[in-house]
Design an enzyme around this catalytic site. Structure first.
Site, PDB file in Angstrom:
ATOM      1  N   THR A 156       4.630   4.867   8.091  1.00  0.00           N
ATOM      2  CA  THR A 156       4.092   3.982   8.836  1.00  0.00           C
ATOM      3  C   THR A 156       4.773   4.340  10.091  1.00  0.00           C
ATOM      4  O   THR A 156       5.918   4.786  10.072  1.00  0.00           O
ATOM      5  CB  THR A 156       4.495   2.504   8.842  1.00  0.00           C
ATOM      6  OG1 THR A 156       3.997   2.296   7.369  1.00  0.00           O
ATOM      7  CG2 THR A 156       3.722   1.651   9.615  1.00  0.00           C
ATOM      8  N   VAL A 185      -5.590  -1.685   1.232  1.00  0.00           N
ATOM      9  CA  VAL A 185      -5.107  -1.871   2.449  1.00  0.00           C
ATOM     10  C   VAL A 185      -3.534  -2.250   1.999  1.00  0.00           C
ATOM     11  O   VAL A 185      -3.135  -3.210   1.109  1.00  0.00           O
ATOM     12  CB  VAL A 185      -5.673  -3.118   3.125  1.00  0.00           C
ATOM     13  CG1 VAL A 185      -4.830  -3.396   4.154  1.00  0.00           C
ATOM     14  CG2 VAL A 185      -7.254  -2.309   3.592  1.00  0.00           C
ATOM     15  N   GLY A 186      -2.679  -1.903   2.855  1.00  0.00           N
ATOM     16  CA  GLY A 186      -1.069  -2.336   2.665  1.00  0.00           C
ATOM     17  C   GLY A 186      -0.725  -3.240   3.398  1.00  0.00           C
ATOM     18  O   GLY A 186      -1.675  -4.138   4.131  1.00  0.00           O
ATOM     19  N   ASP A 187       0.583  -3.563   3.669  1.00  0.00           N
ATOM     20  CA  ASP A 187       0.905  -4.254   4.470  1.00  0.00           C
ATOM     21  C   ASP A 187       0.846  -4.214   5.929  1.00  0.00           C
ATOM     22  O   ASP A 187       0.742  -5.261   6.744  1.00  0.00           O
ATOM     23  CB  ASP A 187       2.604  -4.290   4.349  1.00  0.00           C
ATOM     24  CG  ASP A 187       3.104  -3.075   4.867  1.00  0.00           C
ATOM     25  OD1 ASP A 187       2.888  -1.900   4.248  1.00  0.00           O
ATOM     26  OD2 ASP A 187       3.833  -2.875   5.820  1.00  0.00           O
ATOM     27  N   THR A 207       8.349  -0.934   7.567  1.00  0.00           N
ATOM     28  CA  THR A 207       8.030   0.369   6.979  1.00  0.00           C
ATOM     29  C   THR A 207       8.362   0.243   5.710  1.00  0.00           C
ATOM     30  O   THR A 207       9.277  -0.395   5.392  1.00  0.00           O
ATOM     31  CB  THR A 207       8.221   1.565   7.750  1.00  0.00           C
ATOM     32  OG1 THR A 207       7.802   2.783   7.218  1.00  0.00           O
ATOM     33  CG2 THR A 207       9.816   1.727   8.072  1.00  0.00           C
ATOM     34  N   GLY A 208       7.591   0.884   4.820  1.00  0.00           N
ATOM     35  CA  GLY A 208       7.930   1.052   3.217  1.00  0.00           C
ATOM     36  C   GLY A 208       6.721   0.712   2.360  1.00  0.00           C
ATOM     37  O   GLY A 208       5.752   0.836   2.757  1.00  0.00           O
TER      38      GLY A 208
HETATM   39  N1  GLY Z   1       3.768   0.751   4.561  1.00  0.00           N
HETATM   40  C1  GLY Z   1       2.618   1.383   4.766  1.00  0.00           C
HETATM   41  C2  GLY Z   1       1.812   0.932   3.547  1.00  0.00           C
HETATM   42  O1  GLY Z   1       2.083   0.681   2.562  1.00  0.00           O
HETATM   43  O2  GLY Z   1       0.343   1.142   3.709  1.00  0.00           O
END
Ligand code: GLY
Length: 287
Positions: A156, A185-187, A207-208
């Site tokens: 990210t 969809v992530g964080d 990020t992660g």
């Molecule tokens: N941190 C980015 C995702 O997992 O989409």
């Protein structure tokens, strides 16, 4: 006091990509910091993240990881620490700079988050040019996708900033994880998970591994910890809590309301840069 911190992802950044990560983070921080001279913290984080969306080194905008169908799907979030307003877009295609669309959501609509086709319609309405989604695909990523993707990569880009009025802002943008299922969809676009900012406490950008970050609402956790701790201690504690509770790894950058800068990662490497009152540092931190 003026400060900006940017990150270019926390993961096992390959040796041959380290220099590009440092260069890209450094340039993004410089461009963001320039905006702090005549603009706001919001202007600065948008500018820094836009730069990294355009730089194919990073998993955001052009050069993003591809989903399991070989397509780019993008998420972004921008947060204003003065008003607590935010704008987010999730699962968007054909948008070169999702962070600017997220800012439009925050400033030009009564809503906070747009997804998919509705986000594209909004972009057209405000005069943003849509690209062909294939223009966001970098040959390096097509090659990776053809080989079945790569594992254990969580990337990210992000930025946090403080302007001379003491206003804080945070922004993040991503193509998500490689080979993600379409629609995942992530964080990143979720308020408090990908980023958070509150002028009274601080600003943080994550990020992660998104699925772990969402479970502990990582950025908000770090900002809440800044009530009692300075940014360097808050980011470390938030990431160690995430690791202990979920086993998930990641990275955080932050600036607290007193202008202290924090960065930490539990992954093997994280690319970052910061400028505080003119002093610059850019590096890939290695554990
Ligand atoms: N941190 C980015 C995702 O997992 O989409």
């Amino acid at each position: 006091m003026r400060a900006i911190v940017v990150h270019g992802g926390a993961w096992s950044i390959p040796d041959d990509a380290v220099d590009d990560h440092i260069k890209g983070c450094r340039e993004a921080a410089i461009r963001g910091y320039e905006r702090l001279k005549d603009g706001s913290a919001i202007d600065a984080v948008e500018e820094a993240v836009r730069y990294m969306e355009d730089d194919p080194t990073f998993d955001a905008g052009y050069g993003s990881f591809l989903n399991s169908e070989g397509e780019v799907e993008l998420d972004a979030l921008i947060v204003d620490g003065k008003s607590l307003r935010f704008g987010a877009v999730a699962g968007v295609k054909r948008i070169k700079n999702p962070i600017s669309l997220a800012r439009t959501v925050m400033e030009k609509t009564e809503h906070h988050m747009f997804v998919g086709e509705g986000a594209e319609k909004l972009a057209v309405k405000i005069g943003m040019k849509l690209c062909d989604n294939s223009e966001l695909v970098h040959p390096r990523e097509l090659e990776r996708w053809r080989k079945g993707g790569i594992k254990d990569i969580f990337s990210t880009v992000g930025a946090v900033a403080m302007d001379s009025d003491g206003n804080l802002a945070a922004a993040v943008s991503t193509g998500g994880t490689p080979m993600k299922l379409p629609g995942r969809v992530g964080d990143t676009p979720l308020i408090g998970c990908g980023a958070y900012a509150d002028n009274l406490l601080g600003a943080a950008a994550s990020t992660g591994y998104g699925e772990a970050i969402m479970r502990v609402v990582l950025a908000k956790k770090a900002v809440d910890l800044m009530e009692k701790k300075s940014a360097p201690f808050a980011v470390k504690e938030a990431l160690l809590i995430m690791k202990e509770k979920t086993g998930g790894l990641g990275g955080l950058i932050a600036v607290d309301s007193r202008g202290n800068i924090g960065f930490y990662h539990t992954t093997s490497r994280m690319a970052f840069a910061y400028i505080r009152n003119g002093d610059i540092r850019a590096s890939v931190s290695i554990f």
